[in-house]
Design an enzyme around this catalytic site. Structure first.
Site, PDB file in Angstrom:
ATOM      1  N   ASP A   1       0.867  -1.184   0.000  1.00 45.18           N
ATOM      2  CA  ASP A   1       0.000   0.000   0.000  1.00 45.18           C
ATOM      3  C   ASP A   1       0.902   1.232   0.000  1.00 45.18           C
ATOM      4  O   ASP A   1       1.610   1.481   0.978  1.00 45.18           O
ATOM      5  CB  ASP A   1      -0.892  -0.030   1.245  1.00 45.18           C
ATOM      6  CG  ASP A   1      -1.898   1.105   1.276  1.00 45.18           C
ATOM      7  OD1 ASP A   1      -1.693   2.107   0.564  1.00 45.18           O
ATOM      8  OD2 ASP A   1      -2.904   0.978   2.011  1.00 45.18           O
ATOM      9  N   ILE A   2       0.880   1.969  -1.098  1.00 45.48           N
ATOM     10  CA  ILE A   2       1.830   3.091  -1.214  1.00 45.48           C
ATOM     11  C   ILE A   2       1.502   4.232  -0.245  1.00 45.48           C
ATOM     12  O   ILE A   2       2.283   5.162  -0.110  1.00 45.48           O
ATOM     13  CB  ILE A   2       1.962   3.622  -2.660  1.00 45.48           C
ATOM     14  CG1 ILE A   2       0.618   4.089  -3.219  1.00 45.48           C
ATOM     15  CG2 ILE A   2       2.599   2.574  -3.555  1.00 45.48           C
ATOM     16  CD1 ILE A   2       0.748   4.815  -4.564  1.00 45.48           C
TER      17      ILE A   2
ATOM     18  N   ALA B   1      -2.984   5.808  -8.472  1.00 47.81           N
ATOM     19  CA  ALA B   1      -3.612   7.088  -8.130  1.00 47.81           C
ATOM     20  C   ALA B   1      -5.048   6.858  -7.683  1.00 47.81           C
ATOM     21  O   ALA B   1      -5.635   5.800  -7.953  1.00 47.81           O
ATOM     22  CB  ALA B   1      -3.618   8.025  -9.347  1.00 47.81           C
TER      23      ALA B   1
ATOM     24  N   TYR C   1     -10.168  16.456  -7.380  1.00 44.07           N
ATOM     25  CA  TYR C   1      -9.226  15.482  -7.948  1.00 44.07           C
ATOM     26  C   TYR C   1      -8.013  16.229  -8.502  1.00 44.07           C
ATOM     27  O   TYR C   1      -6.861  15.886  -8.215  1.00 44.07           O
ATOM     28  CB  TYR C   1      -9.926  14.658  -9.040  1.00 44.07           C
ATOM     29  CG  TYR C   1      -8.993  13.933  -9.979  1.00 44.07           C
ATOM     30  CD1 TYR C   1      -8.351  12.754  -9.583  1.00 44.07           C
ATOM     31  CD2 TYR C   1      -8.755  14.413 -11.267  1.00 44.07           C
ATOM     32  CE1 TYR C   1      -7.493  12.092 -10.460  1.00 44.07           C
ATOM     33  CE2 TYR C   1      -7.907  13.753 -12.138  1.00 44.07           C
ATOM     34  CZ  TYR C   1      -7.276  12.598 -11.728  1.00 44.07           C
ATOM     35  OH  TYR C   1      -6.423  11.942 -12.593  1.00 44.07           O
TER      36      TYR C   1
HETATM   37  N1  LIG Z   1      -7.958   7.794 -16.418  1.00 46.08           N
HETATM   38  C1  LIG Z   1      -7.799   8.987 -16.983  1.00 46.08           C
HETATM   39  O1  LIG Z   1      -8.616   9.434 -17.817  1.00 46.08           O
HETATM   40  C2  LIG Z   1      -6.616   9.851 -16.630  1.00 46.08           C
HETATM   41  C3  LIG Z   1      -6.488  11.100 -17.248  1.00 46.08           C
HETATM   42  C4  LIG Z   1      -5.386  11.880 -16.927  1.00 46.08           C
HETATM   43  C5  LIG Z   1      -4.425  11.426 -16.038  1.00 46.08           C
HETATM   44  N2  LIG Z   1      -4.582  10.212 -15.455  1.00 46.08           N
HETATM   45  C6  LIG Z   1      -3.552   9.760 -14.519  1.00 46.08           C
HETATM   46  O2  LIG Z   1      -2.939   8.632 -15.090  1.00 46.08           O
HETATM   47  C7  LIG Z   1      -2.468   7.749 -14.065  1.00 46.08           C
HETATM   48  C8  LIG Z   1      -2.974   6.345 -14.323  1.00 46.08           C
HETATM   49  O3  LIG Z   1      -4.405   6.373 -14.252  1.00 46.08           O
HETATM   50  P1  LIG Z   1      -5.285   5.083 -14.557  1.00 46.08           P
HETATM   51  O4  LIG Z   1      -6.574   5.595 -15.107  1.00 46.08           O
HETATM   52  O5  LIG Z   1      -4.480   4.074 -15.303  1.00 46.08           O
HETATM   53  O6  LIG Z   1      -5.547   4.558 -13.079  1.00 46.08           O
HETATM   54  P2  LIG Z   1      -6.504   3.351 -12.628  1.00 46.08           P
HETATM   55  O7  LIG Z   1      -6.867   2.511 -13.795  1.00 46.08           O
HETATM   56  O8  LIG Z   1      -7.587   3.930 -11.782  1.00 46.08           O
HETATM   57  O9  LIG Z   1      -5.526   2.507 -11.704  1.00 46.08           O
HETATM   58  C9  LIG Z   1      -5.130   2.968 -10.458  1.00 46.08           C
HETATM   59  C10 LIG Z   1      -4.065   2.055  -9.929  1.00 46.08           C
HETATM   60  O10 LIG Z   1      -3.696   2.512  -8.613  1.00 46.08           O
HETATM   61  C11 LIG Z   1      -3.560   1.370  -7.789  1.00 46.08           C
HETATM   62  N3  LIG Z   1      -3.754   1.717  -6.385  1.00 46.08           N
HETATM   63  C12 LIG Z   1      -4.888   2.231  -5.819  1.00 46.08           C
HETATM   64  N4  LIG Z   1      -4.702   2.379  -4.497  1.00 46.08           N
HETATM   65  C13 LIG Z   1      -3.437   1.933  -4.234  1.00 46.08           C
HETATM   66  C14 LIG Z   1      -2.665   1.829  -3.044  1.00 46.08           C
HETATM   67  N5  LIG Z   1      -3.154   2.220  -1.856  1.00 46.08           N
HETATM   68  N6  LIG Z   1      -1.416   1.322  -3.121  1.00 46.08           N
HETATM   69  C15 LIG Z   1      -0.905   0.921  -4.306  1.00 46.08           C
HETATM   70  N7  LIG Z   1      -1.590   1.029  -5.477  1.00 46.08           N
HETATM   71  C16 LIG Z   1      -2.840   1.516  -5.430  1.00 46.08           C
HETATM   72  C17 LIG Z   1      -4.668   0.457  -8.279  1.00 46.08           C
HETATM   73  O11 LIG Z   1      -4.450  -0.847  -7.805  1.00 46.08           O
HETATM   74  P3  LIG Z   1      -5.733  -1.822  -7.519  1.00 46.08           P
HETATM   75  O12 LIG Z   1      -6.225  -2.224  -8.852  1.00 46.08           O
HETATM   76  O13 LIG Z   1      -5.166  -2.937  -6.747  1.00 46.08           O
HETATM   77  O14 LIG Z   1      -6.714  -0.977  -6.744  1.00 46.08           O
HETATM   78  C18 LIG Z   1      -4.494   0.596  -9.782  1.00 46.08           C
HETATM   79  O15 LIG Z   1      -3.464  -0.240 -10.245  1.00 46.08           O
HETATM   80  C19 LIG Z   1      -2.944   8.370 -12.756  1.00 46.08           C
HETATM   81  O16 LIG Z   1      -1.912   9.141 -12.195  1.00 46.08           O
HETATM   82  C20 LIG Z   1      -4.075   9.301 -13.168  1.00 46.08           C
HETATM   83  O17 LIG Z   1      -4.238  10.362 -12.262  1.00 46.08           O
HETATM   84  C21 LIG Z   1      -5.649   9.404 -15.727  1.00 46.08           C
END
Ligand SMILES: NC(=O)c1ccc[n+]([C@@H]2O[C@H](COP(=O)([O-])OP(=O)(O)OC[C@H]3O[C@@H](n4cnc5c(N)ncnc54)[C@H](OP(=O)(O)O)[C@@H]3O)[C@@H](O)[C@H]2O)c1
Length: 292
Positions: free
Chosen positions: A37-38, A61, A126
């Protein structure tokens, strides 16, 4: 030899980064959130000290934009405090960091694509939590890399493109906003970009990355319906206010990628070509999930 510690390897972006690390034969470890857990400084520090990575890639995130309005502290635990933990751990072993951030640090009032130095002014919580993470990281460990991206989609996880592909293949109608403009970003392209940072090691700092070109969410949905052979007339344009979402969204999200290109990082494909190349995999995934 590079050794990568990847956080968030199960997410939309993280799964593609993980795949690239495997393809590139880069030594890596990607602990699951249930194992590490980060938000725990000790867990991050101990793990990093034992594995001794040369790079940490943080794709983890809190990404629930509306949820962050009511759960701001929880969002900050992941988007700010955990990033501080990673900076602390990396500093101790002199490893570099690539951290991912968002276009939502901007207010969307610009009429030209945002550069890395544009004024930040998030309009939802957010965005505020992500901005705090960026600032904490750069203050604690200035040699780090922050990649800001927008409208991320991929084969894995819940995302707009996947949802719309499902609706299109089921011949369902979709109501989609046409008053927010940005650029979709294929998680595969961004993953390649993150690996190019590790390979090329440009000057540290903030970099923008999204696919090239621009569209509204409505135009993106139309492109998806057309690409999978569904009737684009099923897509109805609506305005953002009619959705009554908790969090406001920036109406303009375009990111300028000149700094990325000057640094000769990975290619920046046009959004339509990336969409076309990823759609078959998304369709296969939806079939496997039994959703279409
Ligand atoms: N999605 C978008 O449209 C978007 C747009 C702009 C920027 N971003 C940025 O891009 C990055 C990647 O986003 P994403 O959409 O790929 O994210 P995501 O699919 O929501 O995945 C989030 C990841 O964070 C992990 N996580 C959650 N809580 C944690 C904890 N306590 N300790 C360790 N790991 C944890 C999750 O693991 P579990 O599966 O085990 O929970 C999952 O692997 C993020 O920084 C986000 O802010 C996203």
């Amino acid at each position: 030899m590079e050794r990568v510690l990847l956080f968030g390897g199960s997410g939309i972006l993280g799964t593609e980064v993980l795949r690239m690390l495997q393809n590139e034969k880069i030594d890596y470890v990607a602990p699951r959130s249930s194992d590490l857990d980060i938000r725990s400084k000790n867990q991050v520090t101990d793990f990093a000290r034992d594995f001794k990575p040369t790079w940490i890639i943080n794709c983890a995130a809190w990404t629930n934009v509306d949820g962050a309005e009511d759960s701001f502290n929880e969002a900050c635990e992941l988007n700010e405090v955990a990033v501080e933990n990673i900076a602390f751990a990396a500093k101790g072993i002199e490893c570099k960091i690539v951290h991912v951030s968002t276009d939502y640090v901007f207010d969307g009032e610009s009429e030209t694509p945002y550069i890395e130095d544009s004024m930040v002014n998030p309009i939802n919580r957010y965005g505020e939590s992500k901005l705090r993470g960026e600032k904490s990281l750069m203050a604690a460990y200035p040699g780090s890399f922050v990649v800001r991206t927008s409208w991320l989609y991929g084969v894995n996880g819940k995302n707009f493109v996947k949802t719309i592909v499902g609706k299109a293949l089921r011949d369902e109608p979709a109501r989609v906003v046409d008053d927010q403009v940005g650029s979709p970003t294929s998680a595969k392209d961004l993953a390649a970009g993150i690996i190019s940072i590790i390979r090329i090691q440009p000057a540290p700092g903030i970099y923008n990355f999204s696919n090239e070109g621009s569209c509204s969410w409505f135009e993106l949905a139309i492109a998806i319906y057309e690409s999978v052979g569904a009737d684009p007339q099923l897509v109805e344009a609506i305005d953002s206010n009619s959705l009554n979402l908790k969090a406001k969204r920036p109406k303009f999200s375009l990111l300028n990628k000149d700094k990325w290109k000057v640094a000769q990082l990975s290619p920046v494909p046009e959004w339509r070509s990336s969409l076309e190349s990823v759609l078959p995999e998304i369709v296969t995934e939806l079939k496997q999930l039994g959703e279409v």
